[in-house]
Write an enzyme that holds these catalytic residues in place. Structure first.
Site, PDB file in Angstrom:
ATOM      1  N   MET A 248       0.839  -1.193   0.000  1.00  0.00           N
ATOM      2  CA  MET A 248       0.000   0.000   0.000  1.00  0.00           C
ATOM      3  C   MET A 248       0.873   1.242   0.000  1.00  0.00           C
ATOM      4  SD  MET A 248      -2.690  -1.188   2.932  1.00  0.00           S
ATOM      5  CE  MET A 248      -1.470  -2.176   3.793  1.00  0.00           C
TER       6      MET A 248
ATOM      7  N   GLY B  26       1.396   4.128   4.571  1.00  0.00           N
ATOM      8  CA  GLY B  26       2.248   3.253   3.783  1.00  0.00           C
ATOM      9  C   GLY B  26       2.591   1.972   4.507  1.00  0.00           C
ATOM     10  N   SER B  27       2.361   0.815   3.892  1.00  0.00           N
ATOM     11  CA  SER B  27       2.565  -0.440   4.587  1.00  0.00           C
ATOM     12  C   SER B  27       2.344  -1.612   3.645  1.00  0.00           C
ATOM     13  CB  SER B  27       1.618  -0.527   5.785  1.00  0.00           C
ATOM     14  OG  SER B  27       0.320  -0.150   5.379  1.00  0.00           O
ATOM     15  N   ARG B  28       2.181  -2.812   4.250  1.00  0.00           N
ATOM     16  CA  ARG B  28       2.003  -4.015   3.449  1.00  0.00           C
ATOM     17  C   ARG B  28       1.133  -5.000   4.212  1.00  0.00           C
ATOM     18  NH1 ARG B  28       7.263  -7.424   1.910  1.00  0.00           N
ATOM     19  NH2 ARG B  28       6.396  -9.379   2.664  1.00  0.00           N
TER      20      ARG B  28
END
Length: 217
Positions: free
Chosen positions: A96, A184-186
């Site tokens: 993301m 922001g990440s996953r």
């Protein structure tokens, strides 16, 4: 535009900073203050955009594995999942960016059987080792098809806060919210080896809507 409940603190701080900087710019720079205020207004608007909550019609799912987040599929591979499954699984990872909706959703329906938060590093979220070394939360669901599905919120280089609302014993509904990650990440999803993978690397997913895989009972 509806805003997520996690936005309250961030937007309050952003509003105060914007007001202070804008007022100081007008006072000291006068007509040149627009050089400061306009870019600042763009950033301020992006904060609101980040916390948006889109309207989505979430369907009931049994065999379908639903994209848990908005983002881009960056990994599909067979791995060893050592925390809960303790064996081989297919890992589907979705990255993301800060511009994506960051609501985290259950990928399958069933019962929450495991949850654990891990403090850790802040490697860039697309780094393969971020799944095991970054700050993260691991959740497992016993699906309606009698499979154990593990999914993991992973903080990235920018993301510094993982929020999750579920507990062991909760009923999971595919596509419905269980948490949030800021900036922001996953998300990693670990599926049984015989799962039919529908998505492919590079696909853009819409959380709660797109089918990324199917599991048979």
């Amino acid at each position: 535009m509806k805003l997520h409940k996690e936005s309250k603190g961030t937007i309050t701080v952003a509003s105060i900073l914007f007001a202070i900087i804008a007022a100081a710019s007008i006072y000291f720079l006068e007509m040149w203050s627009l050089l400061i205020i306009v870019p600042l207004l763009v950033i301020y608007s992006l904060v609101f955009w980040f916390f948006r909550v889109p309207n989505r019609d979430i369907l009931d799912h049994v065999e379908n594995v639903i994209a848990p987040v908005d983002g881009k599929v960056v990994m599909i591979k067979e791995v060893e999942e050592d925390e809960f499954i303790k064996g081989k699984a297919i890992q589907v990872s979705i990255f993301m960016s800060p511009l994506n909706v960051h609501i985290c959703r259950y990928p399958v329906s069933g019962d929450v059987i495991y949850k654990k938060y891990h403090p850790g590093k802040y490697l860039v979220a697309w780094h393969e080792k971020s799944s095991t070394e970054n700050e993260r939360t691991t959740i497992a669901v016993q699906s309606l098809t009698n499979h154990k599905v593990v999914f993991r919120q992973i903080a990235g280089y920018v993301a510094r806060r993982i929020v999750f609302y579920c507990n062991e014993g909760d009923v999971a509904k595919a596509g419905h919210e269980f948490g949030f990650i800021k900036f922001g990440s996953r998300m990693d999803v670990f599926l049984p080896l015989d799962t039919e993978i529908i998505c492919k690397i590079g696909d853009i997913t819409k959380g709660g809507i797109d089918v990324i895989a199917k599991m048979r009972d």
